[in-house]
Design a protein around this motif. Structure first.
Motif, short mmCIF file in Angstrom:
data_model
loop_
_atom_site.label_atom_id
_atom_site.label_comp_id
_atom_site.label_asym_id
_atom_site.label_seq_id
_atom_site.Cartn_x
_atom_site.Cartn_y
_atom_site.Cartn_z
N PHE A 37 0.85 -1.21 -0.08
CA PHE A 37 0.09 -0.05 -0.13
C PHE A 37 0.79 1.22 -0.01
O PHE A 37 2.20 1.24 0.10
CB PHE A 37 -0.90 0.15 1.20
CG PHE A 37 -1.88 -0.97 1.30
CD1 PHE A 37 -1.53 -2.54 1.58
CD2 PHE A 37 -3.13 -0.86 0.98
CE1 PHE A 37 -2.55 -3.70 1.60
CE2 PHE A 37 -4.15 -1.70 1.26
CZ PHE A 37 -3.71 -3.07 1.49
N ARG A 45 -4.98 5.94 2.12
CA ARG A 45 -4.08 4.80 1.77
C ARG A 45 -4.55 4.19 0.65
O ARG A 45 -5.71 3.94 0.49
CB ARG A 45 -4.18 3.84 2.81
CG ARG A 45 -3.08 2.64 3.00
CD ARG A 45 -2.86 1.91 4.18
NE ARG A 45 -4.11 1.78 4.93
CZ ARG A 45 -4.00 1.16 6.14
NH1 ARG A 45 -2.88 1.61 6.78
NH2 ARG A 45 -5.20 1.12 6.68
N PHE A 47 -4.12 0.95 -2.14
CA PHE A 47 -3.66 -0.18 -2.57
C PHE A 47 -2.99 -0.35 -3.63
O PHE A 47 -3.31 0.09 -4.76
CB PHE A 47 -4.90 -1.40 -2.61
CG PHE A 47 -4.55 -2.71 -3.10
CD1 PHE A 47 -4.87 -3.13 -4.36
CD2 PHE A 47 -3.78 -3.62 -2.30
CE1 PHE A 47 -4.94 -4.39 -4.62
CE2 PHE A 47 -3.66 -4.88 -2.59
CZ PHE A 47 -4.09 -5.36 -3.72
N SER A 111 -8.43 -2.94 3.45
CA SER A 111 -7.38 -2.77 4.31
C SER A 111 -7.67 -3.67 5.59
O SER A 111 -6.78 -3.77 6.30
CB SER A 111 -7.36 -1.26 4.85
OG SER A 111 -6.84 -0.59 3.46
N TYR A 114 -6.15 -7.00 6.61
CA TYR A 114 -4.75 -7.08 6.81
C TYR A 114 -4.66 -6.66 8.40
O TYR A 114 -5.42 -5.93 8.80
CB TYR A 114 -3.87 -6.02 6.01
CG TYR A 114 -3.78 -6.55 4.60
CD1 TYR A 114 -4.84 -6.11 3.48
CD2 TYR A 114 -2.82 -7.25 3.97
CE1 TYR A 114 -4.78 -6.31 2.42
CE2 TYR A 114 -2.71 -7.51 2.79
CZ TYR A 114 -3.65 -7.20 1.75
OH TYR A 114 -3.46 -7.46 0.52
N TRP A 117 0.89 -4.65 10.14
CA TRP A 117 1.43 -3.62 8.88
C TRP A 117 2.97 -3.11 9.40
O TRP A 117 3.56 -3.15 10.48
CB TRP A 117 0.78 -2.28 9.09
CG TRP A 117 -0.53 -2.77 8.46
CD1 TRP A 117 -1.61 -3.12 9.41
CD2 TRP A 117 -1.27 -2.32 7.14
NE1 TRP A 117 -2.74 -3.37 8.50
CE2 TRP A 117 -2.34 -2.48 7.44
CE3 TRP A 117 -0.52 -1.51 6.09
CZ2 TRP A 117 -3.30 -2.32 6.00
CZ3 TRP A 117 -1.45 -1.36 5.05
CH2 TRP A 117 -2.80 -1.66 5.00
#
Length: 127
Positions: A37, A45, A47, A111, A114, A117
């Motif tokens: 990202f 944000r 992808f 997002s 996930y 990070w």
């Protein structure tokens, strides 16, 4: 728990290239999908793409025009993002992330799919 550390960012001139790395530590056995990202100042944000940890299939966001390539080295627990033809609009902080096990929506960049990070690495494209 998995820790992700991105590296390889920096200052590059328009038209240049960079390869970012995402090194993972911890238990990667249950890794399903790894994603990349980016987030530019004042923007949401975005992808970029994802890679299947087992098998290596990839999926990219529309609009990258084939400039970005995701690859991996399972032996090194590392995922890469190769970027070519960089332009000032590519200036952003770039993040890698690991998807929740079985979270198919991660393939399309959701997002919330996930759960691990990295801290991000800055890429600045400027002359």
């Amino acid at each position: 728990q998995v820790q992700l550390v991105e590296s390889g960012g920096g200052l590059v001139r328009p038209g240049g290239a960079l390869t970012l790395s995402c090194a993972a530590s911890g238990d990667m056995f249950r890794t399903y999908i790894m994603g990349w990202f980016r987030q530019a100042p004042g923007k949401e944000r975005e992808f970029l793409g994802a890679i299947a940890w087992n098998g290596g299939n990839t999926n990219y966001a529309d609009g990258l025009e084939g400039r970005f390539t995701i690859s991996k080295d399972n032996a090194k627990n590392t995922v890469y993002l190769q970027m070519n033809g960089l332009q000032p609009d590519d200036t952003a902080t770039y993040y890698c992330a690991r998807a929740k096990m079985g979270a198919a929506a991660a393939w399309y960049g959701t997002s919330s799919s996930y759960d691990s990070w990295g801290q991000g690495t800055q890429v600045t494209v400027s002359s």
